[in-house]
Design a protein around this motif. Structure first.
Motif, mmCIF file in Angstrom:
data_model
loop_
_atom_site.group_PDB
_atom_site.id
_atom_site.type_symbol
_atom_site.label_atom_id
_atom_site.label_comp_id
_atom_site.label_asym_id
_atom_site.label_seq_id
_atom_site.Cartn_x
_atom_site.Cartn_y
_atom_site.Cartn_z
ATOM 1 N N ASP A 17 78.066 22.371 23.417
ATOM 2 C CA ASP A 17 77.912 21.805 22.070
ATOM 3 C C ASP A 17 78.332 22.822 21.014
ATOM 4 O OD1 ASP A 17 77.279 20.130 19.987
ATOM 5 O OD2 ASP A 17 75.113 20.324 20.217
ATOM 6 N N ILE A 18 77.947 24.065 21.176
ATOM 7 C CA ILE A 18 78.332 25.117 20.231
ATOM 8 C C ILE A 18 79.850 25.273 20.203
ATOM 9 C CG2 ILE A 18 78.251 27.607 19.766
ATOM 10 C CD1 ILE A 18 75.407 27.577 21.017
ATOM 11 N N GLY A 19 80.445 25.399 21.369
ATOM 12 C CA GLY A 19 81.892 25.615 21.451
ATOM 13 C C GLY A 19 82.705 24.448 20.925
ATOM 14 N N SER A 28 81.749 22.075 18.837
ATOM 15 C CA SER A 28 81.552 21.909 17.395
ATOM 16 C C SER A 28 82.370 22.925 16.606
ATOM 17 C CB SER A 28 80.072 22.053 17.046
ATOM 18 O OG SER A 28 79.323 21.046 17.666
ATOM 19 N N ALA A 29 82.410 24.164 17.075
ATOM 20 C CA ALA A 29 83.226 25.179 16.399
ATOM 21 C C ALA A 29 84.712 24.842 16.519
ATOM 22 C CB ALA A 29 82.942 26.551 17.001
ATOM 23 N N SER A 68 85.547 22.073 14.080
ATOM 24 C CA SER A 68 85.573 22.599 12.717
ATOM 25 C C SER A 68 86.927 23.256 12.441
ATOM 26 C CB SER A 68 84.438 23.601 12.529
ATOM 27 O OG SER A 68 84.381 24.040 11.204
ATOM 28 N N TRP A 91 81.138 19.701 10.999
ATOM 29 C CA TRP A 91 81.192 20.272 12.349
ATOM 30 C C TRP A 91 80.686 21.714 12.365
ATOM 31 C CZ3 TRP A 91 81.480 17.776 16.736
ATOM 32 C CH2 TRP A 91 81.962 16.479 16.731
ATOM 33 N N ALA A 92 80.920 22.461 11.297
ATOM 34 C CA ALA A 92 80.379 23.828 11.229
ATOM 35 C C ALA A 92 78.850 23.789 11.193
ATOM 36 C CB ALA A 92 80.919 24.554 10.010
ATOM 37 N N GLN A 148 77.030 21.397 12.463
ATOM 38 C CA GLN A 148 76.637 20.995 13.812
ATOM 39 C C GLN A 148 76.654 22.196 14.753
ATOM 40 O OE1 GLN A 148 75.388 18.230 14.937
ATOM 41 N NE2 GLN A 148 75.332 18.940 17.046
ATOM 42 N N SER A 149 77.635 23.049 14.592
ATOM 43 C CA SER A 149 77.708 24.262 15.413
ATOM 44 C C SER A 149 76.527 25.186 15.128
ATOM 45 C CB SER A 149 79.022 24.991 15.153
ATOM 46 O OG SER A 149 79.148 26.106 15.979
ATOM 47 N N ALA A 158 73.458 23.792 16.703
ATOM 48 C CA ALA A 158 73.468 24.029 18.146
ATOM 49 C C ALA A 158 73.107 25.479 18.460
ATOM 50 C CB ALA A 158 74.836 23.682 18.725
#
Length: 168
Positions: free
Chosen positions: A75-77, A79-80, A83, A128-129, A131-132, A135
């Motif tokens: 999820d982190i990856g 979302s980044a 972005s 998206w940032a 969201q990252s 996460a």
């Protein structure tokens, strides 16, 4: 939601033609790649969002610690990554809109849709940032709580505890 708006703007008013032409061209400097890029990332982003929504619903049922950790790291990856992709899309579309010639669209058709596409690309960067960052917060919070705890046991598998004795 933003990707649906972008797709709608491009599909509805993203292609125009001069009064003397029959063939329609992309409103962004007659560059088909600009419209194709917006449609592609809008579609892929919508599908990715639907997938992560399903993962969020399914997340409490994931019992493996490593699987939960992987899900949050993905999820982190992702979302980044999105972005960054929306940033590239914003820069590309804004540049193509800036260098568009007025004679390519003398009736100024679809100008509002083009601007809306650019604005929603810009909003998507920060969405998206955020969201990252959420996460990352979930990942850090999970390291301290039961989300990634190695001693996690399903509630159904725990032995029932006896009530403490009380003296009156």
């Amino acid at each position: 939601l933003f990707s649906i708006v972008i797709l709608g703007c491009i599909a509805n008013e993203g292609y125009v033609n001069r009064p003397e032409e029959v063939e329609e061209y992309c409103i962004f400097n007659r560059n088909q790649n600009a419209c194709n890029y917006a449609v592609a990332i809008g579609t892929l982003c919508f599908l990715c969002s639907a997938g992560f929504l399903a993962l969020d619903v399914y997340f409490p049922q994931i019992s493996g610690v490593k699987d939960r950790k992987k899900a949050v790291m993905v999820d982190i990856g992702v979302s980044a990554f999105w972005s960054l992709i929306w940033f590239v899309g914003f820069c590309f579309l804004a540049n193509q809109w800036q260098i568009s010639k007025p004679e390519d669209n003398p009736l100024n058709e679809g100008a509002d849709a083009a601007r809306a596409t650019i604005i929603f690309c810009f909003f998507s960067i920060f969405t998206w940032a955020l969201q990252s960052l959420l996460a990352i917060h979930r990942f850090k919070q999970g390291a301290d709580t039961v989300i990634f705890n190695q001693d996690y046991v399903e509630p159904e598998q725990q032995e029932p505890m006896e009530a403490p004795l009380t003296y009156e």
